[in-house]
Design a protein around this motif. Structure first.
Motif, short mmCIF file in Angstrom:
data_model
loop_
_atom_site.label_atom_id
_atom_site.label_comp_id
_atom_site.label_asym_id
_atom_site.label_seq_id
_atom_site.Cartn_x
_atom_site.Cartn_y
_atom_site.Cartn_z
N LEU A 63 17.36 30.10 -5.31
CA LEU A 63 17.77 28.69 -5.23
C LEU A 63 19.30 28.58 -5.16
N ASP A 64 20.01 29.41 -5.89
CA ASP A 64 21.49 29.41 -5.82
C ASP A 64 21.95 29.68 -4.39
N PHE A 65 21.33 30.69 -3.76
CA PHE A 65 21.70 31.07 -2.38
C PHE A 65 21.53 29.89 -1.43
N HIS A 66 20.40 29.20 -1.55
CA HIS A 66 20.14 28.07 -0.65
C HIS A 66 20.98 26.85 -1.00
N GLU A 67 21.31 26.69 -2.28
CA GLU A 67 22.18 25.57 -2.64
C GLU A 67 23.57 25.79 -2.05
N LEU A 68 24.02 27.04 -2.06
CA LEU A 68 25.31 27.37 -1.46
C LEU A 68 25.28 27.05 0.04
N GLU A 74 26.73 20.94 4.51
CA GLU A 74 27.12 19.53 4.32
C GLU A 74 28.55 19.27 4.80
N LYS A 75 29.39 20.31 4.74
CA LYS A 75 30.79 20.14 5.18
C LYS A 75 30.91 20.09 6.70
N CYS A 76 29.85 20.51 7.41
CA CYS A 76 29.95 20.67 8.87
C CYS A 76 29.52 19.40 9.60
N LYS A 77 30.12 19.25 10.78
CA LYS A 77 29.78 18.07 11.61
C LYS A 77 29.15 18.56 12.91
N PRO A 78 28.30 17.71 13.52
CA PRO A 78 27.75 18.08 14.82
C PRO A 78 28.89 18.24 15.83
N ASP A 103 19.26 23.05 9.42
CA ASP A 103 20.47 22.41 8.88
C ASP A 103 20.53 20.89 9.03
N GLY A 104 19.64 20.29 9.81
CA GLY A 104 19.64 18.83 9.98
C GLY A 104 20.77 18.32 10.87
N MET A 105 21.37 19.19 11.68
CA MET A 105 22.53 18.79 12.48
C MET A 105 22.14 17.83 13.60
N HIS A 106 20.96 17.99 14.18
CA HIS A 106 20.52 17.04 15.23
C HIS A 106 20.34 15.63 14.63
N GLN A 107 19.81 15.57 13.41
CA GLN A 107 19.65 14.26 12.77
C GLN A 107 21.01 13.63 12.51
N PHE A 133 9.10 16.76 -0.29
CA PHE A 133 9.90 15.54 -0.20
C PHE A 133 11.31 15.87 0.25
N THR A 134 11.96 14.85 0.86
CA THR A 134 13.37 15.00 1.23
C THR A 134 14.19 14.76 -0.03
N ASP A 135 15.07 15.70 -0.32
CA ASP A 135 15.86 15.61 -1.54
C ASP A 135 16.89 14.49 -1.38
N ALA A 136 16.80 13.47 -2.19
CA ALA A 136 17.69 12.31 -2.03
C ALA A 136 19.14 12.67 -2.34
N LYS A 137 19.33 13.64 -3.23
CA LYS A 137 20.68 14.00 -3.63
C LYS A 137 21.14 15.17 -2.74
N ARG A 138 22.35 15.13 -2.24
CA ARG A 138 22.86 16.26 -1.49
C ARG A 138 24.36 16.36 -1.69
N PRO A 139 24.97 17.51 -1.59
CA PRO A 139 24.32 18.74 -1.17
C PRO A 139 23.59 19.49 -2.31
N LYS A 140 23.89 19.18 -3.58
CA LYS A 140 23.20 19.94 -4.64
C LYS A 140 21.77 19.43 -4.81
#
Ligand code: NAD
Length: 240
Positions: A63-68, A74-78, A103-107, A133-140
């Motif tokens: 989970l740490d690896f994926h949270e990283l 989250e810092k990246c832009k399309p 990564d959700g970049m298309h969205q 479910f879609t995690d409402a909180k991001r990026p953590k």
């Protein structure tokens, strides 16, 4: 070349378009690919971070690896290529995106009709409660555990996982009806996703590959554009 390629989108011969995107589509956003130089698996062993067995033996580390990864993504832009695809979707309504990216970049670029074949970093699921479910909180993460007490895992396809059959069926349906199939930034090494261009080819779609490098499935494509995603996609539209 630009006039030649933009013709595919400007005339009415092509109306059922599929963009098939892989890690190379997001590389110019700053998100590393898995394979090739600088790829994630150069630095991390997938056996320790990206399979159910690793999760079961060490959930916190996985989970740490994926949270990283969520924090970095989250810092990246399309990039402009994502917006070109979103724009094409507005002009050609029957345009689908089948992505192997998580990564959700298309969205983020406001695209629609997206099939996330390998799931999403932003979704969590509980194997015990069978809920996703879609995690409402991001990026953590909002939580690492479900209300039932089980560990939550990212809803993505890890090594040795099976793809969702419903998503595969929908993909087969969309690809087999396509008349223009454009792959962007995928190595063609990961099955069953790697077999998808063959479905498009067998259905008679015109197949275009955008990738700076030759791939193992390059022969299946009618046109190869040896450029990065943003440059290759610019070739597809006129006067961008
Ligand atoms: P891959 O890592 O196997 O291959 C990446 C491909 O992209 C290579 O063929 C490379 O030549 C090409 N490429 C590199 N830079 C490019 C650029 N600027 N423009 C266009 N192409 C470029 O990726 P894959 O084929 O998608 O399969 C690997 C798996 O890795 C998939 O399951 C995917 O889910 C996962 N993955 C996802 C992400 C993400 O969500 N961004 C990142 C890494 C891996």
């Amino acid at each position: 070349m630009i006039a030649e390629l933009s013709m595919y989108l400007d005339n009415d011969n092509y109306s059922r378009i599929v963009f098939f995107t892989g890690a190379g589509m997001s590389a110019e956003c700053g998100i590393p690919t898995y394979r090739g130089s600088g790829g994630i698996w150069d630095s991390y062993k997938w056996q320790n971070y990206a399979c159910q067995r690793a999760f079961e033996s060490n959930p916190e580390e996985v989970l740490d690896f994926h949270e990283l990864r969520r924090i970095e993504v989250e810092k990246c832009k399309p990039h402009i290529g994502h917006y070109i695809i979103a724009d094409i979707q507005k002009r050609k309504l029957n345009t689908w995106i089948i992505t192997q990216n998580i990564d959700g970049m298309h969205q983020k670029a406001k695209s629609k009709n997206i099939i996330e074949l390998h799931g999403s970093l932003w979704e969590m699921r509980c194997e015990n409660d069978r809920k996703c479910f879609t995690d409402a909180k991001r990026p953590k993460y909002s939580s690492r555990k479900c209300e039932c007490g089980s560990w939550l895992r990212p809803n993505i396809i890890w090594f040795e996982d099976n793809l969702d059959q419903g998503l595969l069926n929908k993909t087969n349906d969309v690809v087999s009806k396509s008349d223009l199939f454009i792959s962007v930034g995928t190595s063609g090494l990961v099955f069953p996703a790697a077999g998808i261009p063959q479905i498009a080819k067998a259905s008679g779609a015109l197949c275009i590959e955008i990738n700076p490098e030759k791939t193992t499935v390059s022969n299946a494509y009618d046109i190869k554009i040896r450029k990065p995603a943003s440059e290759g996609l610019k070739d597809l539209i006129k006067e961008w």
